[in-house]
Enzyme design. Structure first.
Site, PDB file in Angstrom:
ATOM      1  CB  ILE A 182     -11.639 -24.447   5.398  1.00  0.00           C
ATOM      2  CG1 ILE A 182     -10.888 -23.138   5.116  1.00  0.00           C
ATOM      3  CG2 ILE A 182     -10.953 -25.633   4.750  1.00  0.00           C
ATOM      4  CD1 ILE A 182      -9.539 -23.054   5.780  1.00  0.00           C
ATOM      5  CG  ASP A 195      -0.132  -3.984   2.751  1.00  0.00           C
ATOM      6  OD1 ASP A 195       0.190  -3.405   1.690  1.00  0.00           O
ATOM      7  OD2 ASP A 195      -0.349  -3.374   3.822  1.00  0.00           O
ATOM      8  N   GLY A 250      -7.822 -26.352  -2.806  1.00  0.00           N
ATOM      9  CA  GLY A 250      -9.106 -26.650  -3.443  1.00  0.00           C
ATOM     10  C   GLY A 250     -10.180 -27.100  -2.473  1.00  0.00           C
ATOM     11  CB  VAL A 251     -10.873 -27.496   0.873  1.00  0.00           C
ATOM     12  CG1 VAL A 251     -10.593 -28.935   0.529  1.00  0.00           C
ATOM     13  CG2 VAL A 251      -9.671 -26.857   1.548  1.00  0.00           C
ATOM     14  CG  HIS A 257      -0.507   0.277   2.502  1.00  0.00           C
ATOM     15  ND1 HIS A 257      -0.290  -0.702   3.439  1.00  0.00           N
ATOM     16  CD2 HIS A 257      -0.158   1.434   3.098  1.00  0.00           C
ATOM     17  CE1 HIS A 257       0.163  -0.153   4.547  1.00  0.00           C
ATOM     18  NE2 HIS A 257       0.251   1.143   4.378  1.00  0.00           N
ATOM     19  N   GLY A 294       3.187   6.567   7.930  1.00  0.00           N
ATOM     20  CA  GLY A 294       4.538   6.755   7.397  1.00  0.00           C
ATOM     21  C   GLY A 294       5.489   5.680   7.903  1.00  0.00           C
ATOM     22  CG  ASN A 295       6.322   4.120  11.955  1.00  0.00           C
ATOM     23  OD1 ASN A 295       5.840   5.002  12.662  1.00  0.00           O
ATOM     24  ND2 ASN A 295       7.584   3.718  12.062  1.00  0.00           N
ATOM     25  CB  SER A 296       3.061   1.878   6.031  1.00  0.00           C
ATOM     26  OG  SER A 296       1.867   1.846   6.726  1.00  0.00           O
TER      27      SER A 296
END
Lengths: 73, 417
Positions: free
Chosen positions: B280, B147, B277-278, B117, B219-221
């Site tokens: 759940i 992310d 392919g399940v 992001h 801004g820490n992202s």
């Protein structure tokens, strides 16, 4: 198929809705309301407090497992 | 994620003042919960070595005029608050042209890890190193679902790189240090502890965040969360905040997930996720009881994708997946991550609970594509015939119409077992 859900009942608590289809109970296929009644009785006889329903949720178009408590009546 | 639990009853008789290395203090902090007041003398020696590995990232994005209605902006403001980042200082961005984030160098040749992001939609990305050198960066790969993004800068000299740690060995209460670029204040160091692990905050399908009380702000992202050994155990990615500022609830993507994703981004420019392919669902206490399972654990198979790897391996609707690839599945959400982390094409041992017994299966994982369209059944409720009440369940029932039954059999593969 579920046509009505009693308000305040155990099924209502699990958000089961009219239109949902019960496909299996405790891993056994059901074909009629009679089958449902029989399997619920069987579970009670075997002293289980919970039955596991495989429900086809029409709203979501997918299957879901729902555990419903049995009334001790 | 099995961890050895160290008993906490060995409480030292007195609070000791530590002058020694912070490493020792981490040990003391664990063994003296009742008196956990001591802070390390200083993180300075450690931080000294870490600061040069952390970078500021600023992006430029051309925003077309006229697209930003107030409603639209409000949506983004909330989005950024929820994701806890991407943005610079102002609480309400208006046709933002620039945004700020953090990142860290993971390879001396110039690979930089950040959040998806932070760089999503950017036209230009520039990276400022701790020594104020500014370099243009290109996107090697970016993965929205986790992310995470990997950038590359070209530097004439090798760059100081951070090292990955083991987030799986991290325990609640461990010291952590966050370094980043909050509100554009590059090189900001904050410290705290691991407040919780495996947090699901509804940010994405593979949520498994490390929660910390170290101050993390916008801004820490994309910035690193270090352990006391100076290894990266997380990527600071989100905060919970009613005000927009830190209230001591920050979230980092664990390195166990990030390291694998970053490697894939480096090698393939994209992430190839394993596919089982399940579909759940969560095993509640009641479902566990209904399935005669000793405790609520694992992932209950609600449906099996026709033609998928699970079907080929003999996984059935109603199976509870207890173990995957030799590791227990504590909760159903863990399974999505475990599968996604496993390389495509690998044979994986799976243990399922079926009709009161454990069954061992072997699945060859497929590759996760974008979700296939689901055959939809009519939304309206077709009429039923013969009806019956099942009082014990609180239900009125009817037999389903033949049309619906055939639709159901079409959707549902036979599960003869």
């Amino acid at each position: 198929m579920i046509t009505d859900v009693l308000p305040g009942g155990n099924a209502a608590e699990k958000n089961l809705k009219p239109g949902d289809v019960i496909v299996e109970i405790d891993l056994e296929e059901v074909r009629s309301p009679d089958d449902v009644a029989k399997l619920v009785e069987k579970a009670k006889d075997e002293d289980y407090r919970v039955v596991t329903l495989l429900v086809f949720r029409q709203g979501k178009s997918d299957f879901e497992w729902v555990a419903v408590r049995l009334d001790n009546s | 994620m099995t961890q050895v639990t160290i008993p906490l009853h060995r409480t030292p008789p007195v609070v000791r003042f530590l002058i020694a290395a912070p490493l020792l203090l981490a040990v003391l902090a664990l063994s003296s919960v009742a008196q956990a007041r001591g802070a390390p003398d200083s993180f300075a020696d450690l931080v000294d070595k870490l600061l040069p590995t952390v970078v500021n990232i600023s992006t430029t994005q051309t925003v077309e005029q006229g697209r930003g209605t107030e409603e639209f902006e409000e949506f983004f403001r909330e989005f950024f608050e929820r994701r806890g980042g991407g943005g610079g200082g102002e609480p309400a961005p208006r046709r933002r042209q620039n945004s700020l984030g953090s990142g860290f160098i993971i390879d001396r040749t110039g690979y930089i890890v950040t959040n998806h992001h932070v760089i999503a939609g950017a036209d230009e990305i520039s990276v400022r190193l701790a020594d104020d050198t500014t370099l243009e960066a290109t996107i090697v790969g970016s993965d929205e679902k986790t992310d995470l993004a990997l950038l590359k800068v070209e530097s004439p000299t090798p760059l100081p790189a951070a090292r990955w740690g083991q987030s799986e060995d991290t325990r609640i209460g461990d010291w952590v240090i966050a370094i980043g670029n909050p509100l554009g204040l590059g090189g900001t160091v904050t410290a705290g502890i691991v407040s919780a692990l495996q947090r699901d905050i509804n940010a994405g399908p593979y949520d498994d965040f490390i929660q910390t009380d170290a101050a993390i702000n916008k801004g820490n992202s994309g910035g690193p969360m270090f352990n006391i050994k100076g290894q990266v155990i997380g990527i600071n990615s989100a905060i919970f905040s009613p005000s927009g500022g830190s209230i001591g609830i920050g979230f980092a993507i664990p390195s166990a997930l990030a390291e694998n994703i970053v490697l894939q981004l480096r090698d393939h420019g994209a992430v190839r996720r394993g596919w089982l392919g399940v579909r759940i669902q969560h095993v509640t206490d009641e479902l566990a009881e209904g399935l005669r399972l000793d405790s609520a654990r694992g992932a209950l198979v609600a449906s099996v994708s026709p033609g998928g790897p699970a079907e080929a391996a003999g996984v059935k609707q109603g199976d509870v997946i207890l173990e995957f690839n030799g590791r227990p599945v504590p909760k159903y959400r863990n399974l999505s991550r475990m599968v996604a982390e496993t390389p495509v094409g690998r044979d994986v041992a799976v243990v399922v609970w079926r009709k009161g017994k454990e069954v061992k299966l072997k699945v060859e994982l497929g590759e996760l594509k974008d979700e296939a369209a689901v055959a939809a059944l009519p939304e309206e409720t077709p009429g039923g015939t013969e009806s019956g009440d099942v009082e014990a369940l609180g239900l009125k029932l009817a037999t389903i119409t033949p049309e619906l039954r055939s639709a159901l059999s079409w959707t549902r593969r036979p599960t003869a077992s």
